[in-house]
Design a protein around this motif. Structure first.
Motif, mmCIF file in Angstrom:
data_model
loop_
_atom_site.group_PDB
_atom_site.id
_atom_site.type_symbol
_atom_site.label_atom_id
_atom_site.label_comp_id
_atom_site.label_asym_id
_atom_site.label_seq_id
_atom_site.Cartn_x
_atom_site.Cartn_y
_atom_site.Cartn_z
ATOM 1 N N LEU A 326 0.767 -1.290 -0.212
ATOM 2 C CA LEU A 326 0.015 0.095 -0.178
ATOM 3 C C LEU A 326 0.772 1.198 0.107
ATOM 4 O O LEU A 326 1.264 2.104 -0.504
ATOM 5 N N TRP A 327 2.179 1.262 1.119
ATOM 6 C CA TRP A 327 2.733 2.297 0.966
ATOM 7 C C TRP A 327 3.426 2.898 -0.193
ATOM 8 O O TRP A 327 3.887 3.741 -0.483
ATOM 9 N N LYS A 328 3.611 1.699 -0.834
ATOM 10 C CA LYS A 328 5.004 1.812 -2.423
ATOM 11 C C LYS A 328 3.876 2.513 -3.292
ATOM 12 O O LYS A 328 4.129 3.039 -3.954
ATOM 13 N N ALA A 329 2.463 2.258 -3.323
ATOM 14 C CA ALA A 329 1.341 3.002 -4.235
ATOM 15 C C ALA A 329 0.490 4.352 -3.941
ATOM 16 O O ALA A 329 0.020 4.355 -4.738
ATOM 17 N N LEU A 330 0.610 4.351 -3.380
ATOM 18 C CA LEU A 330 -0.184 5.409 -2.098
ATOM 19 C C LEU A 330 0.599 7.073 -3.146
ATOM 20 O O LEU A 330 1.778 6.724 -2.879
ATOM 21 N N VAL A 506 4.868 6.891 -1.115
ATOM 22 C CA VAL A 506 5.242 7.279 0.415
ATOM 23 C C VAL A 506 6.414 6.364 0.989
ATOM 24 O O VAL A 506 6.952 7.047 1.506
ATOM 25 N N ALA A 507 6.272 5.290 0.149
ATOM 26 C CA ALA A 507 7.640 4.121 1.016
ATOM 27 C C ALA A 507 8.787 5.237 0.363
ATOM 28 O O ALA A 507 9.471 4.596 1.021
ATOM 29 N N ASP A 508 8.808 5.270 -0.697
ATOM 30 C CA ASP A 508 9.677 5.920 -0.945
ATOM 31 C C ASP A 508 10.642 7.175 0.261
ATOM 32 O O ASP A 508 12.459 7.310 -0.171
ATOM 33 N N THR A 509 9.983 7.463 1.083
ATOM 34 C CA THR A 509 10.359 7.770 2.627
ATOM 35 C C THR A 509 10.611 7.732 3.909
ATOM 36 O O THR A 509 10.633 8.520 5.123
ATOM 37 N N MET A 510 10.125 5.873 3.795
ATOM 38 C CA MET A 510 9.879 5.352 4.808
ATOM 39 C C MET A 510 11.204 4.395 4.973
ATOM 40 O O MET A 510 11.517 3.907 3.392
ATOM 41 N N GLN A 511 11.501 4.229 5.865
ATOM 42 C CA GLN A 511 12.516 3.180 6.536
ATOM 43 C C GLN A 511 11.355 1.902 5.412
ATOM 44 O O GLN A 511 10.566 1.405 6.039
ATOM 45 N N ARG A 512 12.539 0.778 4.970
ATOM 46 C CA ARG A 512 11.823 -0.431 4.541
ATOM 47 C C ARG A 512 11.329 -1.373 5.260
ATOM 48 O O ARG A 512 10.793 -1.712 4.672
ATOM 49 N N GLY A 513 12.329 -1.143 6.606
ATOM 50 C CA GLY A 513 12.462 -2.701 7.575
ATOM 51 C C GLY A 513 10.787 -2.018 7.900
ATOM 52 O O GLY A 513 10.483 -3.255 8.948
#
Length: 616
Positions: A326-330, A506-513
């Motif tokens: 979801l975070w990768k698509a938002l 959103v995932a671009d600015t979020m820690q992968r883990g």
């Protein structure tokens, strides 16, 4: 002659004054007879309320209720946003002031030695506060259960003065314990009962009494249990939150809030989440935090921090609560985002009922969708136009779902426009526009007129057909295995651009883990201007000048302070239980808080599970 006239005038004035006083006294007696329905027995007719005493919407266990608002301000962000106004509001609450005023009046008229210090002890003792929502959705009704200690002297006196007081009367019995009604307003009475070292106060008579003024059976048993010396009998409300009875008086505070209340009654669509819990176990929980000194931030936060947990039922979680996709698509830079583990079977039944569809619709929805769904608000749009996102299981499921979505959108979405002509004798709706997007995406959109719409109607080809000066470009899209919906079609276009690698996620600015376990995120720097703009639109200067000026003086400075904080996320642990249990959650800050506030230590630390929770 002048002397005689003056004497007559003096006599007349005295008579007039005496006559006026007599009328005032007579009027006062009449008002007392009409206004106060209490005689020697209570004559009130309460409005019976539908409540479940075993399942409150919120519960607070506290070592000292009066210190709870101040201890909440130990959280840096809350301290800067709420400040002392929050504490003063609850200290000056209308209900609390009315009850205090009534007790002071009773003490004065009956020559009782109740001092202010004695009355203040009501909120300084260990107690449990339970609250239920009213028809307006707020926590309107409450029950206070506590050790009465200093109030023993007060309750012992109630029985002797009730027959002679206009504001206090006996309202029956609960398990052999006298029940008293204290009138604090024209249509409101508190109910009080005390037994041994226990005291129970109910905020409304209708919580316990029926329309005839008699105690309701099951609720009377619950109140009797709260008055019992048996600690286990008093813990039914805790058991509804999957917690065991506390041993001894509470230390600090424990605040529980049901997910059904937080979701405005929509918990049926995500039954795997039941409640949130916030614990404060500071050794100095009763200390005065009113001091404005902010230099001892780390010491205070480390010694007395708030911890958070969520009550989940692993058996009712539909698959893994994994939010990474979801975070990768938002689209990036949301003001606030939340993900929920949706029960798609329940969602399908709701769609079937709303659309009047066939029985297989619920099954089609349940079989097509999987995993959690997300909802996000963006500063570029409006609070009433968030972006919703969900995922389907496979490409084949998406193909089978396409005609279902087209039919639902055509049937459910749209406003009947008086200026758009008629269809079958009724107002018509503007037509659905079906178009293809990049990457094989399919989009359905329909303009819906509204004065709160995100786009101006002027210049639109269908402007003459709109019944308002603005409209929502409501849009639904199916792109690959992702379903998107928003009243503002621009947000759907942004999400499609994310899939086409033309817009950041959103995932671009979020820690992968943390992507898989981050379930909530908000960014104050974009949330604050969104709230400010919405408040300004809702309070136009030419119609709501008074409220707008109040917002400018009180709300807008707080929003400016809020905007200085970095993004905050709520992160679940790496694994979730298979059954019903509390799990610790962590609040993560994406950067350094603003200088000059209590922010040196983490705002909220992770919660260590209690022994009985770890066993689960």
């Amino acid at each position: 002659m002048i002397t005689i006239v003056k004497g007559i005038m003096k006599i007349s004035r005295k008579r007039i004054a005496l006559g006026t006083a007599a009328l005032a006294i007579a009027a006062g007696v009449a008002v007392q007879m009409v206004w106060h329905p209490f005689g020697r027995a209570w004559k009130g007719q309460p409005r019976q309320l539908e409540l479940d005493f075993s399942r409150p919407d919120a519960l607070v266990d506290s070592e000292s209720l009066s210190s709870l608002p101040r201890d909440m301000l130990r959280v840096p962000l809350l301290r800067d946003v709420l400040t002392e106004d929050f504490v003063n509001y609850y200290e000056d609450n209308e209900g609390r002031l009315s009850a205090s005023g009534a007790l002071r009046r009773i003490a004065f008229e009956h020559d009782l030695d109740w001092g202010d210090a004695l009355l203040k002890r009501v909120f300084d003792e260990p107690g449990r506060l339970m609250a239920w929502r009213g028809a307006d959705g707020t926590l309107r009704y409450w029950a206070l259960s506590m050790e009465r200690n200093g109030l023993a002297k007060v309750l012992q006196t109630l029985g002797t003065i009730a027959p002679a007081d206009t504001q206090l009367s006996r309202a029956g019995e609960v398990g052999g314990t006298p029940l008293y009604a204290l009138r604090i307003g024209p249509a409101r009475s508190l109910l009080l009962a005390g037994k041994g070292d226990r005291l129970v106060v109910l905020s409304e008579a209708g919580m316990l009494l029926d329309a005839e003024g008699k105690p309701i059976g099951a609720r009377a048993k619950a109140v009797a249990a709260w008055l019992s010396d048996d600690a286990g009998a008093r813990e039914t409300p805790l058991q509804s939150f999957a917690l065991d009875a506390a041993k001894g008086p509470p230390k600090g505070h424990r605040v529980l809030v049901g997910a059904n209340y937080l979701s405005f009654g929509y918990q049926a669509f995500f039954p795997g989440i039941e409640a949130l819990r916030f614990d404060f176990a500071g050794a100095d929980s009763k200390s005065d935090t009113k001091s404005d000194s902010k230099s001892d931030s780390r010491a205070g936060a480390d010694d007395a921090a708030w911890h958070s947990a969520v009550l989940v039922d692993g058996a009712r979680l539909p698959g893994a609560w994994n939010t990474a996709e979801l975070w990768k698509a938002l689209p990036a830079d949301p003001a606030a985002c939340a993900t929920l583990p949706v029960d798609w079977q329940a969602a399908g039944k709701m769609l079937q009922k709303v659309s009047g569809g066939k029985d297989e619709l619920a099954t089609q929805v349940a079989q097509a969708f999987e995993g959690p769904a997300a909802v996000c608000w963006y500063s570029k749009s409006a609070l009433v136009a968030p972006l919703f996102m969900a995922r389907v299981k496979s490409a084949d499921a998406a193909t089978a779902l396409r005609p279902v979505l087209a039919s639902l959108f055509e049937q459910v979405i749209g406003a009947y426009e008086p200026n758009a002509g008629t269809e079958k004798g009724a107002y018509a709706r503007l037509p659905v526009q079906n178009r293809q997007g990049a990457g094989g995406a399919v989009l359905w959109s329909r303009p819906v007129s509204s004065p709160y719409g995100t786009r101006e109607g002027k210049g639109a080809p269908f402007a003459a057909q709109l019944s308002a000066g603005a409209y929502f470009p409501v849009t639904l899209a199916l792109a690959g295995n992702t379903v998107l919906f928003s009243p503002d079609g621009a947000l759907v276009d942004d999400a499609l651009a994310v899939q086409g690698k033309r817009f950041p996620s959103v995932a671009d600015t979020m820690q992968r883990g943390q992507q898989a376990r981050t379930v909530l995120s908000f960014t104050p720097s974009t949330l604050a201007p969104l709230v400010r703009r919405e408040a300004t639109k809702a309070l136009p200067a030419d119609q709501e000048a008074l409220f707008l000026n109040a917002a400018r003086a009180h709300l807008f400075p707080k929003l400016k302070t809020l905007a200085a904080y970095p993004a905050v996320s709520l992160v679940l642990p790496d694994s979730l239980p298979s059954g019903r249990a509390w799990v610790p959650v962590t609040w993560q800050q994406a950067g350094t808080p603003p200088r000059g506030v209590l922010a040196a230590a983490p705002s909220v630390a992770p919660l260590a599970p209690a022994p009985q929770e770890a066993a689960q």
